[in-house]
Design a protein around this motif. Structure first.
Motif, PDB file in Angstrom:
ATOM      1  N   LYS A   1       0.842  -1.195   0.000  1.00 14.23           N
ATOM      2  CA  LYS A   1       0.000   0.000   0.000  1.00 14.23           C
ATOM      3  C   LYS A   1       0.878   1.247   0.000  1.00 14.23           C
ATOM      4  N   THR A   2       0.641   2.137  -0.947  1.00 15.91           N
ATOM      5  CA  THR A   2       1.360   3.404  -1.033  1.00 15.91           C
ATOM      6  C   THR A   2       0.348   4.536  -1.155  1.00 15.91           C
ATOM      7  N   HIS A   3       0.769   5.745  -0.760  1.00 17.66           N
ATOM      8  CA  HIS A   3      -0.188   6.855  -0.783  1.00 17.66           C
ATOM      9  C   HIS A   3      -0.365   7.382  -2.201  1.00 17.66           C
ATOM     10  N   ASP A   4      -1.548   7.916  -2.460  1.00 11.95           N
ATOM     11  CA  ASP A   4      -1.918   8.376  -3.796  1.00 11.95           C
ATOM     12  C   ASP A   4      -1.914   9.899  -3.926  1.00 11.95           C
ATOM     13  N   ASN A   5      -1.540  10.610  -2.871  1.00 13.74           N
ATOM     14  CA  ASN A   5      -1.658  12.064  -2.873  1.00 13.74           C
ATOM     15  C   ASN A   5      -0.540  12.732  -3.671  1.00 13.74           C
ATOM     16  N   ASN A   6      -0.906  13.738  -4.452  1.00  8.71           N
ATOM     17  CA  ASN A   6       0.067  14.617  -5.092  1.00  8.71           C
ATOM     18  C   ASN A   6       0.345  15.762  -4.134  1.00  8.71           C
ATOM     19  N   ILE A   7       1.541  15.791  -3.562  1.00  3.28           N
ATOM     20  CA  ILE A   7       1.859  16.715  -2.469  1.00  3.28           C
ATOM     21  C   ILE A   7       2.703  17.875  -2.967  1.00  3.28           C
ATOM     22  N   VAL A   8       2.362  19.071  -2.474  1.00  2.00           N
ATOM     23  CA  VAL A   8       3.170  20.263  -2.690  1.00  2.00           C
ATOM     24  C   VAL A   8       3.600  20.798  -1.331  1.00  2.00           C
TER      25      VAL A   8
ATOM     26  N   THR B   1      -6.733  25.535  -6.509  1.00  2.00           N
ATOM     27  CA  THR B   1      -7.415  25.130  -5.284  1.00  2.00           C
ATOM     28  C   THR B   1      -6.929  23.752  -4.858  1.00  2.00           C
ATOM     29  N   ALA B   2      -6.272  23.697  -3.731  1.00  2.00           N
ATOM     30  CA  ALA B   2      -5.758  22.432  -3.223  1.00  2.00           C
ATOM     31  C   ALA B   2      -6.898  21.556  -2.711  1.00  2.00           C
ATOM     32  N   LYS B   3      -6.733  20.253  -2.845  1.00  2.00           N
ATOM     33  CA  LYS B   3      -7.725  19.309  -2.352  1.00  2.00           C
ATOM     34  C   LYS B   3      -7.703  19.238  -0.837  1.00  2.00           C
ATOM     35  N   ASN B   4      -6.508  19.290  -0.254  1.00  2.00           N
ATOM     36  CA  ASN B   4      -6.337  19.227   1.201  1.00  2.00           C
ATOM     37  C   ASN B   4      -5.308  20.265   1.631  1.00  2.00           C
ATOM     38  N   LEU B   5      -5.471  20.808   2.831  1.00  2.00           N
ATOM     39  CA  LEU B   5      -4.531  21.778   3.374  1.00  2.00           C
ATOM     40  C   LEU B   5      -4.035  21.310   4.733  1.00  2.00           C
ATOM     41  N   HIS B   6      -2.697  21.266   4.867  1.00  2.00           N
ATOM     42  CA  HIS B   6      -2.066  20.914   6.135  1.00  2.00           C
ATOM     43  C   HIS B   6      -1.051  21.999   6.497  1.00  2.00           C
ATOM     44  N   ILE B   7      -1.034  22.394   7.751  1.00  2.24           N
ATOM     45  CA  ILE B   7      -0.078  23.369   8.266  1.00  2.24           C
ATOM     46  C   ILE B   7       0.897  22.639   9.190  1.00  2.24           C
ATOM     47  N   PHE B   8       2.205  22.865   8.989  1.00  3.66           N
ATOM     48  CA  PHE B   8       3.226  22.274   9.849  1.00  3.66           C
ATOM     49  C   PHE B   8       3.943  23.396  10.606  1.00  3.66           C
TER      50      PHE B   8
ATOM     51  N   LYS C   1      -4.435  19.037  -5.350  1.00  7.86           N
ATOM     52  CA  LYS C   1      -3.251  18.484  -4.700  1.00  7.86           C
ATOM     53  C   LYS C   1      -3.342  18.664  -3.187  1.00  7.86           C
ATOM     54  N   THR C   2      -2.451  17.994  -2.486  1.00  6.47           N
ATOM     55  CA  THR C   2      -2.344  18.134  -1.032  1.00  6.47           C
ATOM     56  C   THR C   2      -1.277  19.172  -0.736  1.00  6.47           C
ATOM     57  N   LEU C   3      -1.681  20.293  -0.163  1.00  6.67           N
ATOM     58  CA  LEU C   3      -0.773  21.405   0.113  1.00  6.67           C
ATOM     59  C   LEU C   3      -0.351  21.384   1.571  1.00  6.67           C
TER      60      LEU C   3
ATOM     61  N   PHE D   1       8.571  13.005   2.170  1.00  4.89           N
ATOM     62  CA  PHE D   1       7.789  13.172   0.945  1.00  4.89           C
ATOM     63  C   PHE D   1       8.737  13.568  -0.191  1.00  4.89           C
ATOM     64  N   ASP D   2       9.630  12.645  -0.549  1.00  5.54           N
ATOM     65  CA  ASP D   2      10.715  12.971  -1.469  1.00  5.54           C
ATOM     66  C   ASP D   2      10.247  13.171  -2.904  1.00  5.54           C
ATOM     67  N   ALA D   3       9.034  12.744  -3.234  1.00  2.00           N
ATOM     68  CA  ALA D   3       8.512  12.940  -4.584  1.00  2.00           C
ATOM     69  C   ALA D   3       7.638  14.180  -4.690  1.00  2.00           C
ATOM     70  N   ALA D   4       7.546  14.952  -3.622  1.00  2.00           N
ATOM     71  CA  ALA D   4       6.664  16.116  -3.609  1.00  2.00           C
ATOM     72  C   ALA D   4       7.191  17.240  -4.500  1.00  2.00           C
ATOM     73  N   GLU D   5       6.256  18.053  -4.998  1.00  2.00           N
ATOM     74  CA  GLU D   5       6.629  19.306  -5.643  1.00  2.00           C
ATOM     75  C   GLU D   5       6.910  20.338  -4.557  1.00  2.00           C
ATOM     76  N   ASN D   6       7.589  21.425  -4.940  1.00  2.00           N
ATOM     77  CA  ASN D   6       8.034  22.383  -3.930  1.00  2.00           C
ATOM     78  C   ASN D   6       7.663  23.809  -4.294  1.00  2.00           C
ATOM     79  N   ALA D   7       7.319  24.559  -3.261  1.00  2.00           N
ATOM     80  CA  ALA D   7       7.035  25.988  -3.402  1.00  2.00           C
ATOM     81  C   ALA D   7       7.749  26.721  -2.276  1.00  2.00           C
ATOM     82  N   PHE D   8       8.117  27.983  -2.528  1.00  2.00           N
ATOM     83  CA  PHE D   8       8.792  28.794  -1.516  1.00  2.00           C
ATOM     84  C   PHE D   8       8.222  30.208  -1.552  1.00  2.00           C
ATOM     85  N   ILE D   9       8.126  30.811  -0.377  1.00  2.00           N
ATOM     86  CA  ILE D   9       7.581  32.158  -0.282  1.00  2.00           C
ATOM     87  C   ILE D   9       8.322  32.923   0.811  1.00  2.00           C
TER      88      ILE D   9
END
Length: 219
Positions: free
Chosen positions: A68-75, A157-164, A130-132, A94-102
């Protein structure tokens, strides 16, 4: 907003938080950065349990099997510059994630106790469906993270939003609850009781950016 405060349970995470706060330990900038990175890894692991998973077939040297592997496209989007070590911790998992910087920082006017959030630099891929994950070690007033979220809206519009976050103040958590989607998740290592008059977390740990990378140059 759904809050996950990981310090409410005993784990090795609390050791890393203690070292980040301790003035005798945080003088070692390499260790300071590594502890933030390790906390990012722990937050990533806990958050990964909420992702969508499906089975796929792989081939080992001896047989085929299903995993089982996750299906989310993560940014991953980090707030510069203090967010860089935290971003590295997320990328370790999340080594396959896309990246953004601000870049989002406080701009103080005549009164040093008042400020506005200024966004000067932003690089971001498409966010639609995507999962942001927004990452910023210090959740003080919450204004920087909300400004970051708003600045990213033109990218989709992201599908899911997570704050770390590593350390937050109750006031900042409450601000996010008022200004972010109700189904957003906050993953945070620990929450302190208050902010001082200048909007810094108490007891906190000081300026995370300076401790990680040295004092900022003055204009």
């Amino acid at each position: 907003m759904i809050v996950h405060n990981l310090s409410e349970e005993n784990s090795i995470l609390n050791q890393f938080i203690a070292e980040l706060r301790d003035v005798s330990v945080q003088k070692d900038s390499m260790r300071f950065r590594r502890n933030i990175e390790r906390i990012g890894e722990i937050l990533s692991y806990e958050m990964s349990k909420t992702l969508e998973f499906s089975s796929k077939k792989i081939t080992t040297p001896l047989a085929e099997m299903e995993v089982k592997t996750h299906d989310n496209n993560i940014v991953l989007c980090s707030v510069l510059r203090a967010g860089v070590p935290l971003h590295n911790g997320l990328l370790n998992y999340f080594d396959a994630a896309e990246n953004a910087f601000i870049s989002a920082y406080r701009h103080h006017k005549e009164n040093p106790e008042t400020f506005e959030i200024v966004v000067e630099y932003l690089a971001c891929p498409d966010l639609n469906n995507k999962t942001l994950i927004l990452a910023d070690p210090m959740l003080a007033t919450g204004q920087s993270l909300v400004a970051t979220y708003k600045a990213l809206q033109p990218f989709g519009t992201a599908k899911n939003l997570h704050i770390f976050a590593v350390i937050g103040a109750k006031e900042g958590v409450e601000y996010l609850e008022k200004h972010l989607p109700k189904d957003a998740h906050l993953w945070i290592a620990t929450v302190d009781d208050k902010l001082n008059d200048k909007g810094y977390i108490v007891p906190g740990l000081g300026d995370a950016g300076d401790l990680a990378f040295g004092e900022k140059l003055q204009n």
